[in-house]
Design a protein around this motif. Structure first.
Motif, PDB file in Angstrom:
ATOM      1  N   ILE A 380       0.838  -1.201   0.000  1.00 42.91           N
ATOM      2  CA  ILE A 380       0.000   0.000   0.000  1.00 42.91           C
ATOM      3  C   ILE A 380       0.868   1.244   0.000  1.00 42.91           C
ATOM      4  CG2 ILE A 380      -1.703   1.308   1.342  1.00 42.91           C
ATOM      5  CD1 ILE A 380      -2.838  -1.372   2.276  1.00 42.91           C
ATOM      6  N   ARG A 381       1.961   1.208   0.789  1.00 44.73           N
ATOM      7  CA  ARG A 381       2.858   2.360   0.839  1.00 44.73           C
ATOM      8  C   ARG A 381       3.485   2.625  -0.528  1.00 44.73           C
ATOM      9  NH1 ARG A 381       8.110   3.551   1.388  1.00 44.73           N
ATOM     10  NH2 ARG A 381       8.705   1.365   1.276  1.00 44.73           N
ATOM     11  N   GLU A 382       3.713   1.569  -1.317  1.00 44.93           N
ATOM     12  CA  GLU A 382       4.295   1.708  -2.643  1.00 44.93           C
ATOM     13  C   GLU A 382       3.269   2.131  -3.694  1.00 44.93           C
ATOM     14  OE1 GLU A 382       7.721  -1.737  -1.928  1.00 44.93           O
ATOM     15  OE2 GLU A 382       6.079  -2.060  -3.336  1.00 44.93           O
ATOM     16  N   GLY A 383       1.976   2.238  -3.289  1.00 46.68           N
ATOM     17  CA  GLY A 383       0.968   2.749  -4.208  1.00 46.68           C
ATOM     18  C   GLY A 383      -0.031   1.733  -4.703  1.00 46.68           C
ATOM     19  N   ALA A 384       0.083   0.451  -4.273  1.00 46.49           N
ATOM     20  CA  ALA A 384      -0.860  -0.570  -4.729  1.00 46.49           C
ATOM     21  C   ALA A 384      -2.106  -0.518  -3.855  1.00 46.49           C
ATOM     22  CB  ALA A 384      -0.212  -1.960  -4.677  1.00 46.49           C
ATOM     23  N   LEU A 385      -3.037   0.409  -4.162  1.00 51.07           N
ATOM     24  CA  LEU A 385      -4.218   0.598  -3.336  1.00 51.07           C
ATOM     25  C   LEU A 385      -5.225  -0.537  -3.495  1.00 51.07           C
ATOM     26  CD1 LEU A 385      -4.847   4.428  -3.760  1.00 51.07           C
ATOM     27  CD2 LEU A 385      -3.643   3.228  -1.937  1.00 51.07           C
ATOM     28  N   ASP A 386      -5.019  -1.415  -4.483  1.00 47.43           N
ATOM     29  CA  ASP A 386      -5.921  -2.556  -4.626  1.00 47.43           C
ATOM     30  C   ASP A 386      -5.506  -3.730  -3.743  1.00 47.43           C
ATOM     31  OD1 ASP A 386      -4.503  -4.048  -7.639  1.00 47.43           O
ATOM     32  OD2 ASP A 386      -3.579  -2.958  -5.983  1.00 47.43           O
ATOM     33  N   ALA A 387      -4.404  -3.590  -3.018  1.00 53.04           N
ATOM     34  CA  ALA A 387      -3.950  -4.673  -2.141  1.00 53.04           C
ATOM     35  C   ALA A 387      -4.926  -4.837  -0.983  1.00 53.04           C
ATOM     36  CB  ALA A 387      -2.548  -4.360  -1.608  1.00 53.04           C
ATOM     37  N   GLN A 388      -5.228  -6.077  -0.651  1.00 50.71           N
ATOM     38  CA  GLN A 388      -6.151  -6.392   0.428  1.00 50.71           C
ATOM     39  C   GLN A 388      -5.481  -7.355   1.406  1.00 50.71           C
ATOM     40  OE1 GLN A 388      -9.689  -5.434   0.941  1.00 50.71           O
ATOM     41  NE2 GLN A 388      -8.816  -3.797  -0.303  1.00 50.71           N
ATOM     42  N   ALA A 389      -5.596  -7.008   2.690  1.00 58.60           N
ATOM     43  CA  ALA A 389      -5.047  -7.881   3.719  1.00 58.60           C
ATOM     44  C   ALA A 389      -6.017  -9.022   3.999  1.00 58.60           C
ATOM     45  CB  ALA A 389      -4.783  -7.090   5.002  1.00 58.60           C
ATOM     46  N   THR A 403      -9.123  -3.038   9.426  1.00 56.42           N
ATOM     47  CA  THR A 403      -8.907  -1.587   9.379  1.00 56.42           C
ATOM     48  C   THR A 403      -8.099  -1.194   8.151  1.00 56.42           C
ATOM     49  OG1 THR A 403      -8.965  -1.500  11.799  1.00 56.42           O
ATOM     50  CG2 THR A 403      -8.007   0.398  10.647  1.00 56.42           C
ATOM     51  N   PHE A 404      -7.055  -1.971   7.849  1.00 55.22           N
ATOM     52  CA  PHE A 404      -6.253  -1.701   6.640  1.00 55.22           C
ATOM     53  C   PHE A 404      -7.120  -1.775   5.385  1.00 55.22           C
ATOM     54  CE2 PHE A 404      -1.718  -1.026   6.744  1.00 55.22           C
ATOM     55  CZ  PHE A 404      -1.404  -1.194   8.076  1.00 55.22           C
ATOM     56  N   ASN A 405      -7.979  -2.804   5.323  1.00 56.10           N
ATOM     57  CA  ASN A 405      -8.836  -2.946   4.152  1.00 56.10           C
ATOM     58  C   ASN A 405      -9.788  -1.755   4.021  1.00 56.10           C
ATOM     59  OD1 ASN A 405      -7.645  -5.380   3.531  1.00 56.10           O
ATOM     60  ND2 ASN A 405      -9.179  -6.605   4.571  1.00 56.10           N
ATOM     61  N   ASN A 406     -10.356  -1.334   5.166  1.00 51.55           N
ATOM     62  CA  ASN A 406     -11.239  -0.164   5.133  1.00 51.55           C
ATOM     63  C   ASN A 406     -10.475   1.077   4.692  1.00 51.55           C
ATOM     64  OD1 ASN A 406     -13.349  -1.752   6.019  1.00 51.55           O
ATOM     65  ND2 ASN A 406     -13.058  -1.242   8.173  1.00 51.55           N
ATOM     66  N   MET A 407      -9.232   1.197   5.175  1.00 54.52           N
ATOM     67  CA  MET A 407      -8.427   2.366   4.827  1.00 54.52           C
ATOM     68  C   MET A 407      -8.146   2.397   3.323  1.00 54.52           C
ATOM     69  SD  MET A 407      -4.625   3.409   6.177  1.00 54.52           S
ATOM     70  CE  MET A 407      -3.890   2.021   5.296  1.00 54.52           C
ATOM     71  N   THR A 408      -7.768   1.257   2.754  1.00 53.20           N
ATOM     72  CA  THR A 408      -7.477   1.230   1.317  1.00 53.20           C
ATOM     73  C   THR A 408      -8.737   1.497   0.494  1.00 53.20           C
ATOM     74  OG1 THR A 408      -7.759  -1.186   1.347  1.00 53.20           O
ATOM     75  CG2 THR A 408      -5.527  -0.326   1.578  1.00 53.20           C
ATOM     76  N   THR A 409      -9.885   1.000   0.987  1.00 50.86           N
ATOM     77  CA  THR A 409     -11.140   1.276   0.291  1.00 50.86           C
ATOM     78  C   THR A 409     -11.436   2.762   0.279  1.00 50.86           C
ATOM     79  OG1 THR A 409     -12.015  -0.896   0.923  1.00 50.86           O
ATOM     80  CG2 THR A 409     -13.603   0.779   0.229  1.00 50.86           C
ATOM     81  N   GLN A 410     -11.253   3.411   1.440  1.00 48.49           N
ATOM     82  CA  GLN A 410     -11.472   4.850   1.521  1.00 48.49           C
ATOM     83  C   GLN A 410     -10.497   5.610   0.617  1.00 48.49           C
ATOM     84  OE1 GLN A 410     -13.837   6.594   3.051  1.00 48.49           O
ATOM     85  NE2 GLN A 410     -14.862   4.755   3.816  1.00 48.49           N
ATOM     86  N   MET A 413     -11.677   5.331  -2.918  1.00 53.29           N
ATOM     87  CA  MET A 413     -12.826   6.207  -3.149  1.00 53.29           C
ATOM     88  C   MET A 413     -12.388   7.666  -3.259  1.00 53.29           C
ATOM     89  SD  MET A 413     -15.575   4.445  -0.544  1.00 53.29           S
ATOM     90  CE  MET A 413     -16.773   5.728  -0.842  1.00 53.29           C
ATOM     91  N   THR A 414     -11.451   8.059  -2.374  1.00 56.56           N
ATOM     92  CA  THR A 414     -10.959   9.437  -2.422  1.00 56.56           C
ATOM     93  C   THR A 414     -10.264   9.710  -3.754  1.00 56.56           C
ATOM     94  OG1 THR A 414     -10.657   9.444  -0.023  1.00 56.56           O
ATOM     95  CG2 THR A 414      -9.479  11.133  -1.290  1.00 56.56           C
ATOM     96  N   LEU A 415      -9.440   8.746  -4.216  1.00 55.30           N
ATOM     97  CA  LEU A 415      -8.740   8.913  -5.490  1.00 55.30           C
ATOM     98  C   LEU A 415      -9.729   9.011  -6.644  1.00 55.30           C
ATOM     99  CD1 LEU A 415      -6.035   9.042  -6.940  1.00 55.30           C
ATOM    100  CD2 LEU A 415      -6.032   6.549  -7.056  1.00 55.30           C
TER     101      LEU A 415
END
Length: 654
Positions: A380-389, A403-410, A413-415
């Protein structure tokens, strides 16, 4: 492949094997504290059973075991809990700074209380710790006190965009103020120039003023896009428009003497405000491209994160130290037991095997998910926002993975929202403004009005639309289009409009979404305020079985604020599904900008027609004056005077 990567891969491959063991599924779902308690509890239980068999000869071994039970295990357990709570605190702060979700702020408060309880329990073991661990605990307390003072200011800073983003603050204050002064003064300058005689020089000067206004507005728009999105494409657009604006500005400055005194005063004011404005972008660029582009993230990175790393390091050292001492004490106990009795040897071996198994299972159910979760966080830090834990359990690690999954989803959505806003901005620059420019080239009045309505209807994906013009105290239908009703009146269709004009004297005031759509048109024409009704839900009084769901009504106002007409769009639709939806607020803003361009084109057309009429009248006056001069030349000649004298003599003789 590094050693660390090999270890992670091995753990991931062995984890399914662990899950196949009888009774292992419910262990994964236990909380981390209970897992550790269960593992150490079983180990201690086995040691006590072995000690009970040879109580008389294993007093020394029993003392070692008591130390493990009373000091090492609780201290290691409390340190592990503190590590988990510290990770949750750090994750909550990151989540709030990234997304601004209040849930992370509340979760941080709970994690902070749990961490403080862990510190209190560690201080309860102070008399059992050695000097090194005591110093670590004191440094941990000092670091936490420094850390505790940071999150709340960071949260408040995250909530205030003006404080956290220096570049945005500079644009929203001084930038908008100076740019607004330039655009307002330029608009007044253009109006004054339009009142001058239509000579070639005045028209060329008017064209330069319009170009200056256009590319200055484009400069401001590109600068706003770069500040809000940090996309360097907008900076390139700003620099291109800056060059064009500078060229036009130099031409205007060179024609300073051709202006009236009032225009010269306006031009001087524009020069001052423009110079102030042009001093700001470089400061904005420096803020955007510096490490303090966002003040909250900078403070988190430079102050909060080093303290968190320091606390994590101290807790790791305490945990490792206690685990090492625990291992040492157990080894000593096993050695004493083997010397005391052969039976204890067998029991010690059994206890060792069980302890190793429990340690392995505990490591697989705690450390393995944490390592895999860390890998996902790195992606996720490298930019792969589709990564899911992968949520492997219902313990704290499982909650953290959720929480990580919710964060990446948000974040996704923001992007997506940012991209959507960029597309709308691009539509304004690439569609609305070119359409407005195209309107100014139209020479046919009916086609101009028709194009104004059709372009607005297509851009907003509206099913129907009406264009009204104000004549005296009435609002007259000039263009009517309805795709569903197959209606096309006015414009180039040749179909006359059969609807009567609407009286403006009966227009209502206030927010009245229950009115019929034509009554809303008169209201907007009288007030000059746009109307965007999302749920109208009224039957059309003109078309049977036609329901008006959404309604966007825009006044057509000139630069002086006078309403010339009304543009009304009916029933916005999704382009692909044709499902009716409300008109977007951003589309409303674009339509207001479009209406300004359309009114400018309409006024330009009217001014051009008036100019043609004036030229024709002037030509007629010139022809009459020429004829009078020719007659005067004939009557005043000597020959004509002689003829007149002879005619007078003939009349007198007669």
């Amino acid at each position: 492949m590094t050693k660390e990567t090999t270890s992670i891969t091995t753990d991931a491959n062995l984890s399914p094997w662990i899950e196949k063991l009888p009774g292992m599924t419910w262990i994964k779902d236990l909380k981390i504290g209970r897992k550790l308690t269960l593992g150490f509890g079983i180990l201690v239980l086995l040691i006590f059973i072995s000690a009970g068999v040879s109580y008389l000869g294993s007093d020394r071994a029993t003392q070692q075991i008591m130390r493990v039970t009373d000091v090492r295990a609780p201290t290691a357990l409390d340190a592990s809990r503190a590590q988990a709570n510290l990770l949750r605190m750090l994750s909550d702060v990151r989540g709030y700074l990234a997304l601004g979700d209040q849930t992370y702020r509340e979760s941080y408060a709970q994690s902070a209380r749990a961490f403080e309880e862990d510190l209190d329990r560690l201080y309860g073991q102070l008399q059992n710790l050695d000097e090194t661990n005591i110093r670590r605990l004191v440094r941990l307390q000092i670091a936490y006190e420094q850390w505790a003072a940071l999150p709340e200011p960071l949260f408040n800073l995250r909530d205030d965009q003006l404080d956290r983003e220096p570049a945005y603050r500079l644009l929203a204050t001084d930038g908008i103020r100076y740019a607004g002064e330039v655009l307002i003064a330029t608009n007044t300058l253009i109006e004054l120039q339009g009142q001058q005689d239509p000579t070639a020089e005045n028209l060329a000067l008017l064209s330069d003023m319009a170009k200056f206004q256009g590319n200055f507005a484009a400069m401001l728009s590109a600068l706003r896009g770069y500040v809000t999105t940090n996309n360097r494409i907008y900076r390139g657009e700003y620099e291109v428009n800056l060059v064009d604006n500078q060229n036009v500005w130099e031409r205007l400055q060179g024609k300073h003497g051709a202006l009236t005194s009032s225009q010269q005063e306006l031009l001087n004011a524009i020069a001052q405000n423009r110079a102030e404005f042009l001093n700001l972008p470089e400061k904005m660029f420096a803020d955007l491209e510096g490490e303090r582009a966002r003040e909250d993230l900078y403070l988190f990175r430079t102050q909060a994160l080093p303290l968190a790393d320091e606390m994590q390091r101290l807790l790791n050292e305490m945990t490792d130290n206690q685990q090492n001492q625990l291992t040492t004490d157990l080894a000593t106990g096993r050695h004493d037991l083997t010397q005391t009795n052969v039976i204890i040897l067998g029991g010690g071996i059994f206890a060792l095997l069980v302890g190793i198994g429990m340690a392995y299972v505990t490591r697989e159910t705690i450390a393995g998910p944490v390592v895999r979760l860390t890998n996902v966080a790195e992606r996720i830090r490298e930019g792969a926002l589709d990564a899911q834990a992968q949520v492997e359990s219902r313990d704290e690690v499982g909650v953290l993975a959720t929480t990580f999954n919710n964060m990446t989803t948000q974040l996704r959505m923001t992007l997506q929202q940012v991209r959507k806003e960029k597309r709308r901005a691009d539509d304004l620059l690439e569609v609305v403004i070119p359409i407005g420019v195209e309107l100014t080239t139209e020479k046919d009045f009916n086609r101009l009005l028709e194009k104004m309505l059709l372009e607005a209807k297509d851009f907003c994906h509206a099913d129907a639309g009406t264009l009204y013009l104000i004549e005296k105290d009435e609002l007259r239908f000039v263009i009517v289009r309805n795709d569903s009703g197959n209606i096309a009146m006015g414009g180039t269709t040749g179909n006359p409009i059969t609807y009567p004009s609407l009286s403006l004297s009966t227009a209502t005031s206030g927010d009245t979404p229950h009115l019929a759509y034509h009554a809303i048109a008169t209201q907007v024409a009288s007030s000059g305020i746009p109307s965007n009704i999302a749920k109208h839900n009224q039957r059309s009084t003109i078309i049977s079985d036609y329901t008006i769901d959404s309604l966007l009504t825009i006044p057509l106002k000139n630069s002086a604020g006078t309403v010339l007409g009304v543009l009304q769009l009916i029933n916005a639709e999704e382009p692909e599904t044709k499902v009716r939806i409300p008109f977007d607020q951003n589309l409303q803003q674009m339509m207001e900008s479009f209406s300004s361009l359309a009114v400018a084109a309409l006024e330009a057309y009217i001014r051009e027609q008036a100019l043609h009429r004036q030229i024709e009248e002037l030509r007629i006056e010139i022809d009459m004056a020429k004829k009078e001069r020719q007659v005067a030349e004939i009557t005043e000649s000597d020959y004509f005077q002689e003829l007149r004298e002879k005619a007078r003599e003939l009349r007198s003789r007669t």
